[in-house]
Every structure is written in structure tokens, then in C-alpha cells.
Scaffold this active site. Sequence first.
Site, short mmCIF file in Angstrom:
data_model
loop_
_atom_site.label_atom_id
_atom_site.label_comp_id
_atom_site.label_asym_id
_atom_site.label_seq_id
_atom_site.Cartn_x
_atom_site.Cartn_y
_atom_site.Cartn_z
N ASN A 1 16.14 -25.54 1.25
CA ASN A 1 15.33 -24.65 0.43
C ASN A 1 13.93 -25.18 0.16
O ASN A 1 13.00 -24.40 -0.08
CB ASN A 1 16.05 -24.40 -0.91
N TYR B 1 1.27 -21.77 6.39
CA TYR B 1 2.63 -21.66 5.85
C TYR B 1 3.47 -20.71 6.69
O TYR B 1 4.60 -21.03 7.07
CB TYR B 1 2.53 -21.17 4.40
N ALA C 1 4.49 -22.21 10.07
CA ALA C 1 5.57 -23.20 9.96
C ALA C 1 6.92 -22.52 9.77
O ALA C 1 7.93 -22.92 10.36
CB ALA C 1 5.29 -24.16 8.81
N LYS C 2 6.95 -21.48 8.95
CA LYS C 2 8.20 -20.77 8.70
C LYS C 2 8.62 -19.94 9.92
O LYS C 2 9.82 -19.75 10.17
CB LYS C 2 8.05 -19.87 7.47
#
Length: 271
Positions: A96, A164, A167-168
Site C-alpha cells: 500500500n 507518479y 510509476a503506478k
Amino acid sequence: MEIDLQLNFKIQYNMYDSLKGKVALVTGGTKGIGKSIADKLSASGAIVVTTARAEGKENSNRHHFIAADLTQADSAEIIAKEILEKYGKIDIIVNNAGANLSPGGGFNTLEDEHWLKDWELNFMSVVRVNKALLPAMLKQKEGTIINISTGAAKQPIWEMTMSYSSAKAALNAYSKALANEVGPKGIRVNTVSPGVVRTPLMNEFVENIAQQSGSSFEDSFQNIIDTVGVPLGRMAEPEEVASIVAFLASSEAQYITGANISVDGGSAPTV
């Protein structure tokens, strides 16, 4: 009436005791979505280990806490060693920990350090944690991994989430590849992609945007909702994400692997 009561008891038992005896790791598990996931897994019977840089003021359910900075390459081995020495196994991994660490403004605002920080936390930390703990799962011939991604990986907002989101997006591809590799060996791997969730980190994110744009918090939040497009018209609560994670961790989801489940209030623009 007696049959109804017995059925209700069975449903309640399954819901709140379905993970009894399972050992679960939740990275970034001390606040926001991570804390809700940790509490939900614990309520379902699991022994829960959480990680973060610092434990924080609240650990109401007394989860086993391991201090770790997941942007550091050796942290995964430290976490794995402590879990396996204490419990002798790992059944559930929830990756997470993650955050949008970079400033908004598009490609010209982002320096190498911004890209590297986002990729270290949001992608490489997951790869390392899984690599450190998967051998124990493979030895058991069972286990489940749930990687927390984001709707922004499929619907990036260049003004706010460029590094971000990238990367995800890599995390999504990695998760599917890993599911294909370890599925035949008894390990399920799934991804959960929340949309806009009401967490302290999200509030901080909105406040930063408000300061940069010179607008109010309310206007900045509404701009995010309008940009992303949320048919339900509100943020998700962390508990709503946690419920999906607990389901995927349970035997009720034993035929689900390689999936990416959106919890985004309907914001995904495609089927």
C-alpha cells in the site's frame, strides 16, 4: 426464522473470521487507506504487520509495527527477516505504501530526483518487498499479493501526477506479469486502483495545489473532481477501499488473479 438466523450467523462468521490465523503485511499501514486495510484484515482474523517510517500516535489495534523506509533498498529484507523469524510464514502482502511526491506543473518542472523518488516509493519498493517474501509463499504453495495502484495510472493528469502516474502504470504491468508467473504455483496477485480518497495525504495534496494556484481548498478539490470526473460526486472513504482488499485476500476471491479493480466512483472513462 431459525434458518434465517443460522444463515445470518454464517455470513457474519465468514465476514469477520475469514482470515483467522493468516499473517498479513500492510506497507504504509499506519494511516489513511493503509490503516483502514490493516484494521479490516485484523477484524477478519488476520495477524497484521504494518510498516511506515514512524509508527505515529495511533495504533489502536496494536498491529505488529516495523519501522522501515521503503525507498531504501535494504528495507524489504529487514521486513521479511523480522516477519519470518517471528511468525514463520507470510500469507498476505498488501503493498500500500505510495504517494505522489513530485510537484505539479508538467514535464518541465520535474527533475531527475522527482522521477527517481516517485519510482523508488511507488514501484521499486513493491518489487523488493515481493521478492523478499515470495520465496516463503512459494514454499507454502499458497498466498495472495495485493498491490495498491491508482486510477491516475490509466488516466494521468499531466498538471499533477505525471511521474507518479508513470510509476503506478509500471506497477500495473508488473502486477499482471507476476500474477501470470506465480499463479500456477498457488499465489494470487491482484491490483486495486482507488480514485480520489479522503485521506490526510489527499488533503495535503489538495492544500498544496490550492497554495500554488492561489485558490481555496474547496475550489481546488472541485477542480480535481471535475478534471478526473467522478459520477458519484464525492471522495471515497478509506474503508471502502479496505473492503475490496479484504475480499481479495479471502477465500471468497480464490479464482481471481491478475485483476485490476477500480474503486473510483465511476471515474474511469472506458469500459
